[in-house]
Write a protein that holds these residues in place. Structure first.
Motif, PDB file in Angstrom:
ATOM      1  N   ASP A   1      29.510  38.343  38.371  1.00  0.00           N
ATOM      2  CA  ASP A   1      29.886  38.732  36.999  1.00  0.00           C
ATOM      3  C   ASP A   1      31.079  39.676  37.068  1.00  0.00           C
ATOM      4  OD1 ASP A   1      28.957  41.309  37.555  1.00  0.00           O
ATOM      5  OD2 ASP A   1      26.975  40.925  36.703  1.00  0.00           O
ATOM      6  N   ALA A   2      31.359  40.354  35.968  1.00  0.00           N
ATOM      7  CA  ALA A   2      32.598  41.160  35.898  1.00  0.00           C
ATOM      8  C   ALA A   2      32.619  42.296  36.921  1.00  0.00           C
ATOM      9  CB  ALA A   2      32.782  41.717  34.493  1.00  0.00           C
ATOM     10  N   THR A   3      31.433  42.712  37.411  1.00  0.00           N
ATOM     11  CA  THR A   3      31.412  43.831  38.366  1.00  0.00           C
ATOM     12  C   THR A   3      30.731  43.475  39.690  1.00  0.00           C
ATOM     13  OG1 THR A   3      29.429  44.629  37.252  1.00  0.00           O
ATOM     14  CG2 THR A   3      31.500  45.672  36.636  1.00  0.00           C
TER      15      THR A   3
ATOM     16  N   ASP B   1      37.848  43.137  35.193  1.00  0.00           N
ATOM     17  CA  ASP B   1      36.927  42.065  35.589  1.00  0.00           C
ATOM     18  C   ASP B   1      37.195  41.717  37.054  1.00  0.00           C
ATOM     19  OD1 ASP B   1      35.586  39.612  36.049  1.00  0.00           O
ATOM     20  OD2 ASP B   1      35.666  39.162  33.893  1.00  0.00           O
TER      21      ASP B   1
END
Ligand code: 2U9
Length: 348
Positions: free
Chosen positions: A207-209, A329
């Motif tokens: 995911d974004a992290t 992101d």
């Protein structure tokens, strides 16, 4: 045809030939002129046909003049053909000509990937502090990846959920670069000051992290008399070099099997200076984990844990890149989108 008319025709044809041949501007026009002047229906052919019916002397005379007229027309046609062919070649050369006075097209320089830029900067900061760079295999055995690091067989990090095993029993894609520090300690006596940059693998949703393949730089120092103060000082020196002199470092308690005590490390947010903002939330940016090397880990590598202490920490290179370049992101860092990457042209 009577001989006088034949002679006139030859004169006229020679005159017409000079005009037609001179006026031909293309090889096609010249072919047409040739047919008109020398073809079966050409006046000169009629003259030629009439020669046989003439008496002796007149026949010889007209035969000679006709041959001369043929020869003159053929050689004029041939000369014009050479001229036109040369002209066509010149035309080709003109069309293909390269204007060497035009300005050149500047080659577009490539750029280093932001992760490479960050990793090189991090390595430079630590090597200037006196650390050596160590690297090791991405496929590891369970001893170096887990056991030596005080991660027992029943630890959750061992399960298939967290790790990616390969087809050979006992081997897996390394989940952290710590195995390289184990290999370093196995192969040399203390003191040890190494940094290990490298790619690691986790069985984890992206995911974004979070990424399932990402990069770490781990640091290990083992010497006599090292303490948590040295860990914090080292971290702070790194943060100042990487993000600026106003940045503060913070460690808070955490647990990792290979360190005791263990800690989370964070740096004050470079955007709001630790006040709290959209980038950081509470004023601090998490950078990774840290701690004093667990005595079991030192003993596993044959070091005397009574005499030596050490500190270690692991930094996520993607996380550092996100902070340094304001990337929101993590996936942007691995997708290879040229529109993203070309923004790093000329960035140091
Ligand atoms: C040895 C002994 C101790 C390295 C450490 C961490 C804590 C840690 C994470 C940072 C972000 C992984 O990439 S990340 O998700 N690392 O939390 N790493 S202490 O400790 C060591 C390493 C080697 C021999």
């Amino acid at each position: 045809m009577d001989p006088n008319e034949a002679a006139r025709t030859l004169e006229q044809e020679l005159e017409r030939g000079r005009e037609l041949i001179g006026a031909a501007r293309t090889l096609e026009a010249l072919d047409e002129a040739k047919i008109a002047l020398l073809g079966r229906k050409a006046p000169i052919s009629a003259v030629q046909s009439s020669i046989g019916s003439l008496p002796g002397d007149a026949r010889r005379e007209l035969g000679r003049r006709t041959n001369e007229a043929f020869a003159e027309l053929r050689s004029a046609l041939e000369a014009r053909r050479s001229e036109l062919e040369e002209g066509a070649e010149d035309e080709l050369l003109r069309a293909d000509a390269v204007d060497v006075t035009l300005p050149g097209r500047r080659p577009r320089p490539g750029s280093l990937h932001p992760l490479t830029l960050v990793q090189e900067r991090m390595v430079e900061i630590f090597t200037r502090m006196g650390y050596r760079v160590a690297e090791g295999p991405e496929i590891e055995d369970e001893w170096h990846n887990f056991e030596a690091l005080n991660i027992p067989p029943d630890h959750p990090a061992r399960t298939m959920k967290d790790s990616l095993y390969v087809d050979v029993p006992g081997l897996l894609l390394r989940t952290e670069t710590s195995a390289v520090q184990i290999r370093t300690m196995e192969s040399q006596d203390p003191p040890v000051y190494v940094v290990v940059p490298g790619r690691v693998y986790r069985r984890e949703a992206v995911d974004a992290t979070h990424l399932s393949v990402f990069h770490q730089l781990e640091c290990l120092a083992v010497d006599e008399g090292l303490s948590l103060a040295d860990l914090k000082g080292t971290l702070e020196a790194f943060a100042h070099e990487m993000f600026g002199p106003q940045i503060q470092a913070r460690i808070t308690p955490d647990y990792f099997p290979f360190v005791e005590p263990g800690a989370q490390m964070a740096v004050s947010c470079f955007v709001c200076n630790g006040v709290g903002c959209r980038v950081c939330g509470n004023g601090w940016l998490e950078q990774g984990g840290a701690g004093m090397v667990h005595p079991n880990v030192l003993e596993n590598c044959g070091y005397d844990a009574e005499r030596y202490t050490g500190f270690a920490f692991g930094l996520g290179i993607e996380r550092v890149a996100m902070v340094r370049y304001g990337v929101n992101d993590m996936r942007l860092l691995v997708e290879g989108d040229v529109r993203f990457l070309e923004q790093f042209e000329g960035v140091a």
